[in-house]
Design a protein around this motif. Structure first.
Motif, PDB file in Angstrom:
ATOM      1  N   LYS A  39     -44.213  31.680  -9.499  1.00  0.00           N
ATOM      2  CA  LYS A  39     -43.333  32.568  -9.898  1.00  0.00           C
ATOM      3  C   LYS A  39     -42.320  33.430  -8.789  1.00  0.00           C
ATOM      4  O   LYS A  39     -40.649  34.020  -8.572  1.00  0.00           O
ATOM      5  N   GLU A  54     -40.010  31.404  -6.868  1.00  0.00           N
ATOM      6  CA  GLU A  54     -39.200  31.099  -7.490  1.00  0.00           C
ATOM      7  C   GLU A  54     -38.081  31.767  -7.876  1.00  0.00           C
ATOM      8  O   GLU A  54     -36.687  31.171  -7.293  1.00  0.00           O
ATOM      9  N   ALA A  55     -38.288  33.187  -7.636  1.00  0.00           N
ATOM     10  CA  ALA A  55     -37.851  33.510  -7.365  1.00  0.00           C
ATOM     11  C   ALA A  55     -36.514  34.111  -6.195  1.00  0.00           C
ATOM     12  O   ALA A  55     -35.198  34.386  -6.651  1.00  0.00           O
ATOM     13  N   SER A  68     -34.510  31.845  -6.169  1.00  0.00           N
ATOM     14  CA  SER A  68     -33.237  31.736  -6.666  1.00  0.00           C
ATOM     15  C   SER A  68     -32.012  32.462  -6.918  1.00  0.00           C
ATOM     16  O   SER A  68     -31.163  32.021  -6.839  1.00  0.00           O
ATOM     17  N   THR A  90     -28.530  29.854  -8.049  1.00  0.00           N
ATOM     18  CA  THR A  90     -29.224  28.965  -9.648  1.00  0.00           C
ATOM     19  C   THR A  90     -31.026  29.500 -10.001  1.00  0.00           C
ATOM     20  O   THR A  90     -31.554  29.469  -8.854  1.00  0.00           O
ATOM     21  N   GLN A  91     -31.208  29.010 -10.981  1.00  0.00           N
ATOM     22  CA  GLN A  91     -32.793  28.794 -11.582  1.00  0.00           C
ATOM     23  C   GLN A  91     -33.118  28.261 -11.039  1.00  0.00           C
ATOM     24  O   GLN A  91     -32.404  26.488 -10.826  1.00  0.00           O
ATOM     25  N   VAL A 112     -36.553  25.421 -10.680  1.00  0.00           N
ATOM     26  CA  VAL A 112     -38.381  25.784 -11.652  1.00  0.00           C
ATOM     27  C   VAL A 112     -39.083  24.816  -9.979  1.00  0.00           C
ATOM     28  O   VAL A 112     -38.247  23.551  -9.868  1.00  0.00           O
ATOM     29  N   ALA A 143     -33.343  22.463 -10.147  1.00  0.00           N
ATOM     30  CA  ALA A 143     -32.562  23.552  -9.156  1.00  0.00           C
ATOM     31  C   ALA A 143     -31.008  23.344 -11.052  1.00  0.00           C
ATOM     32  O   ALA A 143     -30.856  22.293 -11.325  1.00  0.00           O
ATOM     33  N   GLY A 186     -30.756  23.752 -15.509  1.00  0.00           N
ATOM     34  CA  GLY A 186     -31.296  23.639 -16.643  1.00  0.00           C
ATOM     35  C   GLY A 186     -31.716  23.833 -17.863  1.00  0.00           C
ATOM     36  O   GLY A 186     -32.825  23.538 -18.883  1.00  0.00           O
ATOM     37  N   THR A 187     -30.014  24.298 -17.928  1.00  0.00           N
ATOM     38  CA  THR A 187     -29.741  24.042 -20.074  1.00  0.00           C
ATOM     39  C   THR A 187     -28.964  22.023 -19.850  1.00  0.00           C
ATOM     40  O   THR A 187     -28.710  22.180 -18.454  1.00  0.00           O
ATOM     41  N   PRO A 234     -22.889  26.806 -11.400  1.00  0.00           N
ATOM     42  CA  PRO A 234     -23.524  28.120 -11.088  1.00  0.00           C
ATOM     43  C   PRO A 234     -22.247  29.130 -10.943  1.00  0.00           C
ATOM     44  O   PRO A 234     -21.604  28.910  -9.545  1.00  0.00           O
TER      45      PRO A 234
END
Length: 330
Positions: free
Chosen positions: A33, A36-37, A40, A45-46, A48, A70, A72-73, A123
């Motif tokens: 985590k 990843e943070a 990001s 951009t997010q 995971v 990268a 995610g939606t 993004p």
């Protein structure tokens, strides 16, 4: 004095031991985590990850991620990568910059979903991209998947192999690679860009000739318009040179391309060699989407077909000669 030096040497050895051995003993996957943070925040951009994560500090700071995604939606472009291997330079890292000496990525996949107006979700805040540099980047077996939101059509581009470098993620970019052609054919390409200025990224893109595959030379700019949706257009000059059915040809003019198609206007097309060739002018458009189509409108003040035909067919009736020549050439 000797005791002081001994203590300092012992402390230095201890620190180097921790730096060398510590990363091997630490379970970096349990810090997923946090990693990843940080990624990001750097990219805007997010990010995971899944699978194993490995970090080494010496001799070169190295980050290895088994699987990274990268975006995610369901409608945003999603980039997935396998076996991501990043080696960072130490000095820039201490200044808060990321300069990767080496970046190797296997099997990246980019999914782009277009809305009804040809826009896509992308993004809007891309983090500190000017602070991220790549001295050497190697990408293998990449592919791009493009579809519309209603999922009524889909296009697949790849596989692509690429070797590149980037002064930052805002440019300049320079690289070369190959992309799959017909059958087992691999088509070479190379490119060189400037730094992005506002919404424009100027550059040159060249596709090498191979057999009847023409050489393509583009000199223009990508225009990236951001708002509720992101639109990516290309505008500039284009030149194509090739050989088809034994007839040399070349085309040049102004090109505008977007998610809906490619417009070539004005278009100058010369068939045959300069001294005996025929020049046609007009426009052409190739439309994308569920039903790709090609429309062309060309005219010439004078068209001497006999100059382009082999002697064996020059004695055929004119109408038959023309229709057969067009059918065979196209």
């Amino acid at each position: 004095m000797r005791d002081t030096l001994t203590v300092l040497a012992t402390a230095l050895i201890a620190l180097l031991t921790v730096a060398l051995v510590g990363p091997y003993l630490m379970d970096w996957t349990s810090h997923r985590k946090t990693i990843e943070a940080e990624l990001s925040a750097a990219t805007g951009t997010q990010i995971v990850t899944s699978g194993s994560i490995d970090i080494k500090l010496l001799p070169i700071p190295t980050l290895v991620i088994e699987h990274l995604e990268a975006g995610g939606t369901s409608t945003a472009p999603v980039v997935t990568m396998e076996d991501v291997h990043l080696e960072a330079a130490i000095a820039p890292l201490l200044r808060g910059e990321l300069r990767f000496i080496e970046a190797n990525v296997q099997h990246p996949r980019v999914r782009i979903v277009l809305n009804d107006d040809g826009g896509m979700e992308w993004p809007q805040n891309l983090g500190n991209l000017p602070l991220i540099q790549f001295e050497r980047m190697s990408i293998r077996d990449a592919a791009v998947e493009i579809s519309n939101k209603a999922a009524t059509w889909q296009r697949f581009i790849g596989p692509i192999d690429l070797d590149a470098e980037a002064g930052s993620l805002s440019g300049p970019f320079k690289g070369s690679g190959t992309i799959a052609g017909a059958g087992s054919q691999r088509i070479g390409f190379r490119f060189n860009t400037a730094v992005m200025e506002g919404d424009r990224l100027r550059g040159k893109f060249i596709v090498d000739a191979d057999g009847e595959q023409p050489k393509i030379d583009l000199d223009g700019a990508l225009v990236i318009t951001r708002g509720g949706q992101t639109h990516i257009d290309y505008e500039g000059a284009a030149a194509l040179v090739g050989m088809r059915k034994g007839v040399a040809w070349r085309a040049n003019g102004t090109v505008h391309a977007d998610s809906e198609g490619v417009q070539f206007e004005p278009l100058n097309l010369r068939l045959g060699q300069d001294d005996i060739g025929t020049l046609l002018t007009g426009s052409a458009r190739f439309g994308f989407g569920a039903e790709p189509h090609f429309d062309v409108s060309l005219g010439a003040k004078q068209f001497e077909l006999d100059r382009l035909l082999p002697q064996s067919v020059k004695d055929e009736p004119a109408a038959q000669k023309f229709s057969n020549a067009v059918r065979d050439w196209v």
